[in-house]
Design a protein around this motif. Structure first.
Motif, PDB file in Angstrom:
ATOM      1  N   VAL A 363       0.839  -1.202   0.000  1.00 27.00           N
ATOM      2  CA  VAL A 363       0.000   0.000   0.000  1.00 27.00           C
ATOM      3  C   VAL A 363       0.872   1.249   0.000  1.00 27.00           C
ATOM      4  CG1 VAL A 363      -1.705   1.305   1.330  1.00 27.00           C
ATOM      5  CG2 VAL A 363      -1.910  -1.181   1.128  1.00 27.00           C
ATOM      6  N   MET A 364       1.978   1.212   0.741  1.00 26.30           N
ATOM      7  CA  MET A 364       2.889   2.346   0.770  1.00 26.30           C
ATOM      8  C   MET A 364       3.779   2.376  -0.478  1.00 26.30           C
ATOM      9  SD  MET A 364       3.907   1.791   4.759  1.00 26.30           S
ATOM     10  CE  MET A 364       4.965   3.208   4.889  1.00 26.30           C
ATOM     11  N   ARG A 365       4.177   1.207  -0.929  1.00 25.99           N
ATOM     12  CA  ARG A 365       5.091   1.150  -2.066  1.00 25.99           C
ATOM     13  C   ARG A 365       4.442   1.693  -3.331  1.00 25.99           C
ATOM     14  NH1 ARG A 365       9.882  -1.081  -2.252  1.00 25.99           N
ATOM     15  NH2 ARG A 365       9.536  -2.096  -0.244  1.00 25.99           N
ATOM     16  N   ARG A 366       3.137   1.518  -3.471  1.00 24.86           N
ATOM     17  CA  ARG A 366       2.489   2.010  -4.688  1.00 24.86           C
ATOM     18  C   ARG A 366       2.369   3.525  -4.711  1.00 24.86           C
ATOM     19  NH1 ARG A 366      -3.240  -0.904  -3.180  1.00 24.86           N
ATOM     20  NH2 ARG A 366      -4.133   0.716  -1.844  1.00 24.86           N
ATOM     21  N   GLU A 367       2.654   4.188  -3.570  1.00 24.53           N
ATOM     22  CA  GLU A 367       2.689   5.646  -3.556  1.00 24.53           C
ATOM     23  C   GLU A 367       4.070   6.195  -3.879  1.00 24.53           C
ATOM     24  OE1 GLU A 367      -0.072   7.249  -3.289  1.00 24.53           O
ATOM     25  OE2 GLU A 367      -1.231   5.446  -2.803  1.00 24.53           O
ATOM     26  N   LEU A 368       5.061   5.304  -4.007  1.00 26.30           N
ATOM     27  CA  LEU A 368       6.429   5.748  -4.253  1.00 26.30           C
ATOM     28  C   LEU A 368       6.579   6.311  -5.655  1.00 26.30           C
ATOM     29  CD1 LEU A 368       8.603   2.894  -2.673  1.00 26.30           C
ATOM     30  CD2 LEU A 368       8.132   5.158  -1.725  1.00 26.30           C
ATOM     31  N   ARG A 369       7.336   7.403  -5.735  1.00 26.21           N
ATOM     32  CA  ARG A 369       7.750   7.943  -7.026  1.00 26.21           C
ATOM     33  C   ARG A 369       9.255   7.828  -7.202  1.00 26.21           C
ATOM     34  NH1 ARG A 369       3.480   6.706  -7.362  1.00 26.21           N
ATOM     35  NH2 ARG A 369       1.641   7.856  -8.077  1.00 26.21           N
TER      36      ARG A 369
END
Length: 814
Positions: A363-369
């Motif tokens: 869930v957090m990793r998919r917000e990574l840029r």
């Protein structure tokens, strides 16, 4: 004194090691132990069985055992070839009590004491206690509390234990009575001290504590003084001396700073040296000072940060940019050189998450840029942090970077989060003379099982309405962040039985909506949806004698609404709805943003085939600006507009409506204004157009200027809303000292302006209502709490009946 103490200690140690002929130790016996095991002593002892013991090695053994701080006395003796060690154990600390500390939190105190070696379970050392006493006095002195008293008390307990009680009498902080700046001629004291944290006592000192002296504040103010001059061209400014004088009663402080202003310097030339990496012309565009301009340290530092920022965006995570000014005192010019050391270009090896006990890494990793294996990019890292903050799952998000051991071109990133409750069990209870008892409850989870999906089930019940709703949203239906959501709701309103103050009709509405969310950039998304709504509307309630069947009385809605429904020819309204919206979100946080804003445009259209074809357009724009010293300015503007479209006409002639006339905007879709989240200081949904309910059906009655009705069933006219709404809010969030964590609580001063109108043509700025007051938003243990104290300062006589000074809403979280 130190030399004498050392000689005494040396003599003592020499006495404790009896002089004897060297011998080979066949065994070691330890006498006097109670808490400490023999194995622990032998581990520290530099003598082993089978080794030769001399006077020198005996002295080393005593030193080693004293250094453990386990013992207050150590003696060595010999029985044949057996080495006998006689020890007296220091007592252990069974209990440590702190009393009287208010200015320094107990957790912080205990942490500091533990670092010195004074904590429960540790060996008691009188020297450590003395150091603690001195350190506490020093810390309170730094806070301006010169009357502080720190008294340690040691009580002997059984089994060689002690209880340590540290009694602190903090006293009151010394007040600053005068601040004198000597040597300033270019600027007044008032201008110079404008940015100081320290000040003499004034009417706001009870809140700001600016008149309380502390060494840290003074150091910060001297730095601000230097910045003030150097930002205005005084490149050789200096503080010659500072003097702090305390009154004999230790309650008053007098501060004096002697300064040398120097002269104003101009930039003679600017050089870029080192490994530039990027074209020099591109880097020079990031320099905010230019040749022949006045020297400005703040602009120079900003230029340095901008160059480091652009290098960090292309992988140079540890770039250094050092500005070096060379002063020519005769010409009063500065030759400025920026030395650029980019260091190694690095890429990110791994991204690690810490602190997420509920939220899944995915869930957090998919917000990574910032992706693993790619070049380091500071903007991408910062953007990733902001996206995580805006999820609403975390109180705080921090990111650390660290070089991978043994490499110069790889870093690991660690995102450290502090989770907050993403689920809530909301209960609301309220009462007023107008709406009776209001009960509401909802269960929501914005991070269901840590997956990032959200759902809400809610219900509300009052004397006049019942509603049940359920919604679900999956923000990642696809890997490219297309989300899908569903909402189902049932709402029944019945204002017709007992209410005198709101529009008088009943509705029974069922609806279902599904929508898709499409991200089109980092800050923009489009939402499209389809829905179905069925709404049964009843404008008249008849009371019939169950025995005779005779009509006793009828309770009517405003005549204009009855005429509209009869002319329309339908009591149940069916609508196929289409929704389309655009959001532009640049806020830097979810609960308490301090910069950025939100712009949105939303359209809701009843599609062809609906009973009434209409559309509603809603526009909103808001923004947050930090304005210094913890203050944040928030501005918000909203506009709502509704109208019909197509060639639909009324089916019947009734009242002012004629058969064949174009349909006007349906009253059940009207906007309303006023309330705890709208124009505060007025009851919910009570501003705008109002209509009377006549005794005699078919007779329209206009309200009086004070909002009352003559010849009406009810004393007051009823708010019916309108097709056009405007709302504006200006809000300043205040940095109150007792609200250190803005992510938990915020207090703001607000001004609300707005109203609702029958249609756009009826808009008149003179009809706008306005209020001002204070608002507290608190993430309390019982859940989100909002308390408003509002005073309407622009209203009309017809609004007095609906004014509310205090409004609140609350819930509880799990």
């Amino acid at each position: 004194m130190k030399r004498i103490a050392a000689l005494i200690l040396l003599a003592t140690l020499s006495a404790n090691a009896l002089a004897f002929e060297p011998f080979v130790v066949s065994d070691i016996r330890i006498d006097g132990l109670s808490r400490i095991t023999p194995g622990t002593v032998l581990n520290y002892l530099p003598v082993n069985k089978g080794e030769r013991l001399t006077n020198d090695s005996a002295q080393r053994a005593i030193h080693a055992l004293y250094d453990t701080k386990f013992f207050s006395d150590v003696e060595l003796d010999r029985q044949g070839d057996i080495l006998v060690i006689k020890v007296v154990e220091r007592p252990s600390i069974a209990k440590l009590t702190l009393r009287g500390n208010k200015d320094i939190k107990e957790d912080d105190l205990r942490k500091g004491l533990k670092e010195i070696g004074l904590s429960e379970g540790e060996t008691f050392d009188r020297l450590s206690l003395d150091r603690v006493q001195q350190e506490l006095v020093r810390q309170y002195y730094n806070r301006g509390k010169y009357n502080v008293s720190v008294e340690p008390h040691v009580t002997q307990l059984d089994r060689n234990r002690v209880a340590v009680d540290i009694e602190i009498r903090e006293g009151k902080a010394a007040k600053i009575k005068a601040i004198n700046i000597v040597g300033n001629t270019a600027f007044t004291d008032k201008a110079i001290r404008k940015t100081f944290e320290s000040d003499t006592s004034n009417w706001l000192s009870w809140y700001s504590k600016d008149d309380q002296y502390s060494r840290e504040k003074l150091s910060g103010d001297l730095e601000k003084l230097q910045s003030y001059y150097m930002d205005r061209g005084y490149a050789d400014f200096g503080v010659d001396s500072t003097q702090v004088t305390i009154a004999p009663d230790k309650r008053a402080m007098y501060l004096t700073a002697s300064i040398k202003e120097g002269e104003i310097y101009k930039i003679s030339d600017i050089h870029l040296l080192g490994q530039l990496i990027l074209p020099e012309d591109s880097l020079r565009q990031l320099i905010f000072v230019h040749k022949d301009e006045t020297f400005n340290r703040k602009a120079i530092e900003s230029s340095s940060d901008a160059i480091k920022g652009i290098l960090a965006s292309i992988g140079y995570a540890f770039a250094k940019v050092t500005p070096v000014p060379k002063l020519d005192k005769e010409k009063r010019t500065v030759d400025l050189t920026f030395y650029i050391e980019p260091g190694k270009r690095v890429y990110v090896r791994r991204v690690i998450f810490q602190g997420n006990t509920r939220t899944e890494d995915d869930v957090m990793r998919r917000e990574l840029r910032q992706l693993e294996g790619s070049w380091y990019s500071q903007p991408a890292i910062d953007r990733s942090k902001i996206r995580m903050q805006r999820l609403g799952y975390f109180k705080k998000v921090d990111v650390d970077k660290a070089l991978v051991p043994g490499t110069e071109d790889q870093v690991d990133l660690t995102y450290k989060v502090e989770e907050q409750s993403a689920g809530s069990l909301m209960f609301g209870v309220g009462y007023s003379q107008f709406s009776g008892i209001i009960l509401s409850a909802s269960v929501s989870q914005n991070n269901f099982l840590g997956t990032g999906d959200s759902f809400t089930v809610g219900a509300q019940r009052s004397d006049y309405s019942t509603s049940i709703s359920a919604s679900y949203y999956n923000p990642y239906l696809t890997d490219n962040n297309i989300g899908i959501g569903y909402t189902a709701a049932f709402t029944r309103t019945d204002y017709g039985d007992t209410n005198n103050d709101f529009v008088n009709y009943t509705t029974s509405q069922k609806s279902f909506t599904t929508f898709l969310n499409f991200p089109i950039s980092e800050t923009d998304n489009i939402r499209a949806g389809l829905g179905l709504t069925s709404n049964k509307i009843n404008l008249q309630v008849d009371y019939v004698d169950p025995t005779t069947g005779q009509l006793i009385t009828s309770q009517f809605s405003p005549q204009e609404l009855i005429d509209y429904q009869n002319a329309l020819g339908h009591r149940t309204i069916h609508s196929w709805t289409g929704q389309l919206g655009w959001n532009h979100d640049t806020r830097n946080g979810y609960w308490a943003p301090t910069r950025g804003g939100l712009m949105s445009v939303n359209a809701n259209v009843a599609l062809p085939g609906s009973t009434v074809q209409f559309y509603k357009l809603d526009l909103e724009a808001n923004h947050y600006w930090p304005i210094g010293r913890g203050f944040v300015l928030y501005l918000d503007g909203q506009v709502g507009y509704g109208d019909t479209y197509g060639n639909q006409t009324f089916e019947n002639s009734f009242g002012a409506y004629q058969k064949g006339d174009p349909l006007t905007f349906p009253f059940w879709e009207n906007y309303y204004s006023g309330g705890v989240r709208d124009v505060r200081g007025f009851q919910d949904n009570t501003l705008g157009p109002k209509l009377c309910v006549p005794y005699t059906p078919g007779v329209a009655i206009k309200p009086n200027k004070d909002g009352t009705c003559t010849g009406s069933l009810y004393t007051f006219a009823q708010p019916v809303g309108g097709a056009f709404k405007v709302l504006g809010t200006a809000q300043v969030y205040l940095p109150l000292p007792f609200l250190k964590d803005v992510n938990t609580a915020r207090v703001s001063w607000f001004v609300d302006v707005g109203n609702v109108y029958q249609n756009y043509s009826a808009f008149n700025a003179s009809d706008l209502r306005a209020s001002t007051g204070l608002s507290l938003q608190w993430q309390a243990p019982i859940g989100p709490l909002i308390i408003n104290f509002a005073i309407p300062f622009r209203s009309k006589q017809e609004d007095k009946h609906y004014e509310e000074r205090i409004q609140f809403t609350f819930g509880s979280q799990f």
